[in-house]
Design an enzyme around this catalytic site. Sequence first.
Site, PDB file in Angstrom:
ATOM      1  N   ASP A  14      -3.581 -10.281  -2.310  1.00 19.35           N
ATOM      2  CA  ASP A  14      -4.043  -9.922  -0.845  1.00 19.35           C
ATOM      3  C   ASP A  14      -5.415  -9.236  -1.218  1.00 19.35           C
ATOM      4  OD1 ASP A  14      -2.805  -8.577   1.732  1.00 19.35           O
ATOM      5  OD2 ASP A  14      -4.633  -7.428   0.850  1.00 19.35           O
ATOM      6  N   HIS A  54       0.833  -1.037  -0.044  1.00 16.94           N
ATOM      7  CA  HIS A  54       0.022   0.016  -0.145  1.00 16.94           C
ATOM      8  C   HIS A  54       0.847   1.142  -0.104  1.00 16.94           C
ATOM      9  CE1 HIS A  54      -3.573  -2.250   0.525  1.00 16.94           C
ATOM     10  NE2 HIS A  54      -3.442  -2.765   1.527  1.00 16.94           N
ATOM     11  N   ASP A  68      -5.540 -12.353   3.777  1.00 12.50           N
ATOM     12  CA  ASP A  68      -6.459 -11.885   4.209  1.00 12.50           C
ATOM     13  C   ASP A  68      -7.709 -12.141   3.343  1.00 12.50           C
ATOM     14  OD1 ASP A  68      -5.309 -10.164   2.418  1.00 12.50           O
ATOM     15  OD2 ASP A  68      -5.412  -8.555   3.796  1.00 12.50           O
ATOM     16  N   HIS A  76      -6.881  -6.963  -0.176  1.00  6.82           N
ATOM     17  CA  HIS A  76      -6.972  -5.302  -0.620  1.00  6.82           C
ATOM     18  C   HIS A  76      -6.129  -5.112  -1.747  1.00  6.82           C
ATOM     19  CE1 HIS A  76      -7.766  -5.644   3.995  1.00  6.82           C
ATOM     20  NE2 HIS A  76      -8.566  -4.842   3.461  1.00  6.82           N
TER      21      HIS A  76
END
Length: 311
Positions: free
Chosen positions: A162, A125, A246, A164
């Site tokens: 992931d 990120h 996740d 996200h």
Amino acid sequence: MTTAFYTHSDCLEHRTPPGHPEQVARLQYINDALSSEAFDKLDRRKAPLCNDDDILLCHPQSHLDTIFAAEPFKGSRALDADTHMSVGSVQAARRAVGANIAAVDAVLDREVQNAFVACRPPGHHAEQSTPMGFCLFGNAAIAARHAIERHGLERVAIVDFDVHHGNGTQALLWNETRALFVSSHQNPLWPGTGMAEETGGHGHIHNLPLPPHSDGRLMRATYDAQVWPVIDRYEPQLIIVSAGFDAHEADPLAQLNWSTEDFAWLTQKICGLAADHCEGRVVSTLEGGYDLSALAAATAAHVSVLMENGA
């Protein structure tokens, strides 16, 4: 040949506030999961510290200065609502970058077949000048740029599974013609980026938004139709994996319902493409995963497949 496993105790010194999902225990659970007899053949290596020049492959000097100055003398400091630093965070982040650099070197120099980096803070990120989403530096993007600039590779593929979107990796590689970035992620979900129309400066970015409450069947169908053919045509010289766990059905931060076996399936497919195109060369780096037991199980499954393909 074998599988290298990079970690370091310094990465336990990056401490977030109580209740924060990106916690020290994540790494402890992973280390415990990989300590059984089944993982005796892992080539265990201490994550080295990176140099400033390594971070500068993707971030400007001003970002380094900001991060280094933000480390508190005691306690923790919030950089935003989600991203925190403590005493030891800079050292841990340097280990995370350094491990990814070292893993690329080891794989490309044929010391090992593939590698898994278990360090924190994670990285996908972090944008050019913005730490966010628990991340300080773009570990996977830096690894890709290291392979390109210092090893002379012309085609590096990054697969980010992931839950996200890897907005930081996307931003850092937006104009990098020698890298392919593929990200599957839940949508809608933070950070709100990763729409299919976001294709990068040269059409080399492929985003695959997946709906909440979908499961591994949709994921597998999507990857079969939209990911593996793209990577196959690209013929990468190295595959880097942003391994976030996740999307697991037990994870508290999202609503994809993947199983531990789904992560093993993804890993096997990635290793198969690597075998076809780049002599099996894969570097995987830890991103998310916040249910501790699910994280441990999925990581163990991921590393087991890497080991099977690295034997």
